[in-house]
Design a protein around this motif. Structure first.
Motif, PDB file in Angstrom:
ATOM      1  N   THR A 292      33.945  35.650  58.997  1.00  0.00           N
ATOM      2  CA  THR A 292      35.180  35.530  59.755  1.00  0.00           C
ATOM      3  C   THR A 292      36.278  36.367  59.115  1.00  0.00           C
ATOM      4  O   THR A 292      36.264  36.631  57.908  1.00  0.00           O
ATOM      5  N   SER A 293      37.234  36.778  59.933  1.00  0.00           N
ATOM      6  CA  SER A 293      38.373  37.544  59.430  1.00  0.00           C
ATOM      7  C   SER A 293      39.439  36.595  58.894  1.00  0.00           C
ATOM      8  O   SER A 293      39.408  35.388  59.145  1.00  0.00           O
ATOM      9  N   GLY A 294      40.381  37.140  58.174  1.00  0.00           N
ATOM     10  CA  GLY A 294      41.461  36.323  57.649  1.00  0.00           C
ATOM     11  C   GLY A 294      41.179  35.860  56.237  1.00  0.00           C
ATOM     12  O   GLY A 294      40.043  35.942  55.739  1.00  0.00           O
ATOM     13  N   PRO A 295      42.204  35.341  55.580  1.00  0.00           N
ATOM     14  CA  PRO A 295      42.047  34.948  54.169  1.00  0.00           C
ATOM     15  C   PRO A 295      41.282  33.649  53.957  1.00  0.00           C
ATOM     16  O   PRO A 295      40.794  33.387  52.869  1.00  0.00           O
ATOM     17  N   THR A 296      41.199  32.811  55.016  1.00  0.00           N
ATOM     18  CA  THR A 296      40.554  31.502  54.860  1.00  0.00           C
ATOM     19  C   THR A 296      39.145  31.536  55.435  1.00  0.00           C
ATOM     20  O   THR A 296      38.951  31.887  56.610  1.00  0.00           O
ATOM     21  N   ALA A 297      38.201  31.186  54.617  1.00  0.00           N
ATOM     22  CA  ALA A 297      36.791  31.137  55.039  1.00  0.00           C
ATOM     23  C   ALA A 297      36.370  29.692  55.245  1.00  0.00           C
ATOM     24  O   ALA A 297      36.981  28.763  54.701  1.00  0.00           O
ATOM     25  N   PHE A 298      35.308  29.497  56.018  1.00  0.00           N
ATOM     26  CA  PHE A 298      34.797  28.162  56.304  1.00  0.00           C
ATOM     27  C   PHE A 298      33.515  27.930  55.505  1.00  0.00           C
ATOM     28  O   PHE A 298      32.590  28.744  55.546  1.00  0.00           O
ATOM     29  N   ASN A 299      33.484  26.799  54.812  1.00  0.00           N
ATOM     30  CA  ASN A 299      32.311  26.425  54.015  1.00  0.00           C
ATOM     31  C   ASN A 299      31.941  27.545  53.020  1.00  0.00           C
ATOM     32  O   ASN A 299      30.795  27.979  52.955  1.00  0.00           O
ATOM     33  N   ASP A 300      32.918  27.979  52.281  1.00  0.00           N
ATOM     34  CA  ASP A 300      32.687  29.076  51.334  1.00  0.00           C
ATOM     35  C   ASP A 300      33.109  28.665  49.920  1.00  0.00           C
ATOM     36  O   ASP A 300      33.631  29.466  49.158  1.00  0.00           O
ATOM     37  N   HIS A 301      32.891  27.397  49.587  1.00  0.00           N
ATOM     38  CA  HIS A 301      33.330  26.871  48.287  1.00  0.00           C
ATOM     39  C   HIS A 301      32.262  27.110  47.211  1.00  0.00           C
ATOM     40  O   HIS A 301      31.066  27.013  47.477  1.00  0.00           O
ATOM     41  N   LEU A 302      32.734  27.416  46.025  1.00  0.00           N
ATOM     42  CA  LEU A 302      31.841  27.679  44.882  1.00  0.00           C
ATOM     43  C   LEU A 302      32.153  26.723  43.736  1.00  0.00           C
ATOM     44  O   LEU A 302      33.320  26.515  43.379  1.00  0.00           O
ATOM     45  N   ASP A 303      31.116  26.127  43.163  1.00  0.00           N
ATOM     46  CA  ASP A 303      31.188  25.379  41.901  1.00  0.00           C
ATOM     47  C   ASP A 303      30.090  25.937  41.000  1.00  0.00           C
ATOM     48  O   ASP A 303      28.908  25.899  41.369  1.00  0.00           O
ATOM     49  N   SER A 304      30.476  26.453  39.862  1.00  0.00           N
ATOM     50  CA  SER A 304      29.465  27.005  38.965  1.00  0.00           C
ATOM     51  C   SER A 304      29.899  26.842  37.515  1.00  0.00           C
ATOM     52  O   SER A 304      31.089  26.682  37.205  1.00  0.00           O
ATOM     53  N   GLY A 305      28.942  26.890  36.635  1.00  0.00           N
ATOM     54  CA  GLY A 305      29.215  26.805  35.204  1.00  0.00           C
ATOM     55  C   GLY A 305      28.101  27.485  34.429  1.00  0.00           C
ATOM     56  O   GLY A 305      26.964  27.594  34.899  1.00  0.00           O
ATOM     57  N   ASN A 306      28.441  27.979  33.261  1.00  0.00           N
ATOM     58  CA  ASN A 306      27.419  28.597  32.422  1.00  0.00           C
ATOM     59  C   ASN A 306      27.730  28.377  30.955  1.00  0.00           C
ATOM     60  O   ASN A 306      28.894  28.190  30.559  1.00  0.00           O
ATOM     61  N   LEU A 307      26.674  28.363  30.169  1.00  0.00           N
ATOM     62  CA  LEU A 307      26.758  28.228  28.718  1.00  0.00           C
ATOM     63  C   LEU A 307      25.906  29.317  28.086  1.00  0.00           C
ATOM     64  O   LEU A 307      24.846  29.678  28.602  1.00  0.00           O
ATOM     65  N   PHE A 308      26.377  29.824  26.964  1.00  0.00           N
ATOM     66  CA  PHE A 308      25.605  30.812  26.207  1.00  0.00           C
ATOM     67  C   PHE A 308      25.754  30.496  24.725  1.00  0.00           C
ATOM     68  O   PHE A 308      26.857  30.199  24.251  1.00  0.00           O
ATOM     69  N   ALA A 309      24.628  30.583  23.993  1.00  0.00           N
ATOM     70  CA  ALA A 309      24.649  30.314  22.556  1.00  0.00           C
ATOM     71  C   ALA A 309      23.806  31.339  21.819  1.00  0.00           C
ATOM     72  O   ALA A 309      22.723  31.718  22.290  1.00  0.00           O
TER      73      ALA A 309
END
Length: 381
Positions: A292-309
Motif C-alpha cells: 500500500t502507498s502512504g507512510p502507514t502500513a497494515f500488519n507490518d509490525h516487527l519484533d526481533s532480538g539477537n545475541l552474539f557472544a
C-alpha cells in the motif's frame, strides 16, 4: 752396573703405568661443543641472559652470556651429559639437558617464561594476525568497512547489517530485503573470524547487528577454492574481543513508526580468558515493504532480538580456543493490501457475504529463528 739397571727399570715402569691424561689434554679433534639460543614464550630472543653449563658431577663447566640474538656456545667439552641453565631478571630459571659425544656438537633451545602476567592483548594481536594471514584474497576484490566507518554512518552501530553492505559497490537489495551482489540473487557466504557460518543460517544480514564487528569485508571476484560454492560474495567479519573492548555500554535508538531499539555491549578479560557479548531488541511498524502507498502500513509490525557472544581462552602463547555463539529471533507481519480480489473461495463464506473476509484484515505472520555455535582451536607453530 747394577745401579744403572735399576734406573732403567724405573723409567720403563713410569712409561707403562703413567696416570690418565687430564681433560685439558684431550686432543681437540675429540672434544665436543654445546650451542643454542634463549627465547621468551613468544619466540623473541633474550639478550644478556646468564647461561651456566653444569656437568653430571654437579660442577660448573662453563659460564657465558647470550648475544643480541639470544645465542650462546660452549666449546672444547669432554664427552658426557650436561645441564644448561639460563637466568635473567623478570624471567623464571630455565634449563635443558645436552649430551656431548666425542667431537660432536649438541644444540639446545631454551624458552624462558616471564614471571609477569601473560600480556593477553599482545598474544591476541599476534594470533589474530596469524589467523588473518590464512585468508587469501588474490584474484578477487575486497571492499572493507572498519569499525570507525560503521560508527560514522548516520545510524552508527544501529544501522542494519544489510544497510552497511549496501554501501559497497555492486550490492543491491530487493523488496524482500535480500541482497544481490553483481546481479546474483543470494549465493552469499558469511564468515566470522575466518569461520564459515552454517548454511542453515539464512537472512544473516537482516537478523544481526554490525555492533559486534571490528571490521566487515566484502570479497568478490575469482576467489580461492577454500571459499566453497558461495562465490557471488563472501562477507568476512572480524569481531570485537574482550581483550580490547573492556567495559560495557547501554544504548537506545528510536524514532517514528514505533521504532524502538535498545542494545548493550559488554566485554572484559582476566589473565587468559576474554569475553565479548552484545545484544539488541528491535521493534517497528515497517518490517517489510508494504503493497500500500502512504507512510502507514497494515500488519507490518516487527519484533526481533539477537545475541552474539565471543569467548576466547589462551592455552599457550601460541594457541587458543574460541567459541562463537549467535542467536536471532524475529516475528514480523506480512503486510496486507486493501480490497484485494480473493484468489480462492471458501465454501459457505464468500457465497453469503463477499466482504466477510476483507483482505485488509488478513494478519499473517512469519517467524524466523536462527542459532549457531562454532568452537575452534587455533595453534601457531
Amino acid at each position: 752396573m747394577r745401579r744403572l739397571v735399576v734406573v732403567v727399570l724405573i723409567v720403563v715402569s713410569s712409561t707403562f703405568f703413567a696416570a690418565p691424561a687430564a681433560a685439558g689434554d684431550v686432543p681437540a679433534a675429540v672434544r665436543g661443543s654445546i650451542s643454542g639460543n634463549v627465547k621468551d614464550a613468544l619466540g623473541r630472543p633474550i639478550a644478556e641472559a646468564s647461561v651456566r653449563l653444569i656437568s653430571s658431577e654437579g660442577k660448573i663447566a662453563g659460564q657465558t652470556r647470550t648475544d643480541a640474538q639470544g645465542r650462546f656456545k660452549f666449546a672444547s667439552l669432554t664427552a658426557g651429559n650436561y645441564s644448561v641453565v639460563a637466568d635473567k631478571g623478570a624471567f623464571k630459571t630455565a634449563r635443558s639437558i645436552a649430551a656431548v659425544t666425542g667431537g660432536g656438537a649438541a644444540t639446545v633451545a631454551i624458552a624462558m617464561e616471564s614471571e609477569q602476567a601473560l600480556d593477553l592483548a599482545l598474544v591476541t594481536r599476534r594470533l589474530d594476525k596469524a589467523r588473518n594471514s590464512l585468508d587469501p584474497k588474490t584474484g578477487g576484490s575486497a571492499y572493507r568497512f572498519s569499525q570507525k566507518a560503521i560508527e560514522d554512518l548516520p545510524q552508527g552501530a544501529n544501522t542494519p547489517f544489510d544497510q552497511v553492505l549496501l554501501q559497497a559497490p555492486g550490492v543491491t537489495q530487493d523488496s524482500f530485503g535480500q541482497l544481490h551482489v553483481r546481479g546474483d540473487h543470494g549465493n552469499l557466504q558469511y564468515r566470522i573470524d575466518g569461520v564459515q557460518i552454517p548454511e542453515g543460517v539464512f537472512l544473516f544480514s537482516q537478523t544481526q547487528s554490525p555492533r559486534f564487528a571490528k571490521s566487515v569485508s566484502l570479497l568478490t571476484g575469482a576467489l580461492p577454492a577454500q571459499y566453497g560454492f558461495r562465490t557471488a560474495g563472501v562477507i568476512d567479519i572480524q569481531t570485537k574481543t574482550g581483550a580490547f573492548e573492556n567495559g560495557g555500554n547501554l544504548d537506545f535508538y528510536g524514532g517514528q513508526r514505533d521504532t524502538q531499539q535498545p542494545s548493550f555491549e559488554l566485554g572484559g578479560h582476566t589473565k587468559r580468558f576474554s569475553y565479548y557479548v552484545t545484544g539488541q531488541y528491535q521493534r517497528n511498524d515497517r518490517a517489510v515493504e508494504p503493497p500500500t502507498s502512504g507512510p502507514t502500513a497494515f500488519n507490518d509490525h516487527l519484533d526481533s532480538g539477537n545475541l552474539f557472544a565471543y569467548l576466547s581462552y589462551v592455552l599457550t602463547p601460541q594457541a587458543r580456543v574460541s567459541l562463537i555463539s549467535g542467536t536471532s529471533l524475529a516475528e514480523f507481519g506480512i503486510p496486507a493490501a486493501r480490497n484485494a480480489t480473493p484468489g480462492f473461495t471458501l465454501a459457505g463464506v464468500n457465497d453469503v457475504d463477499p466482504n466477510a473476509l476483507p483482505s485488509i484484515d488478513v494478519k499473517e505472520k512469519q517467524i524466523e529463528q536462527n542459532y549457531y555455535n562454532v568452537l575452534s582451536i587455533q595453534g601457531l607453530l
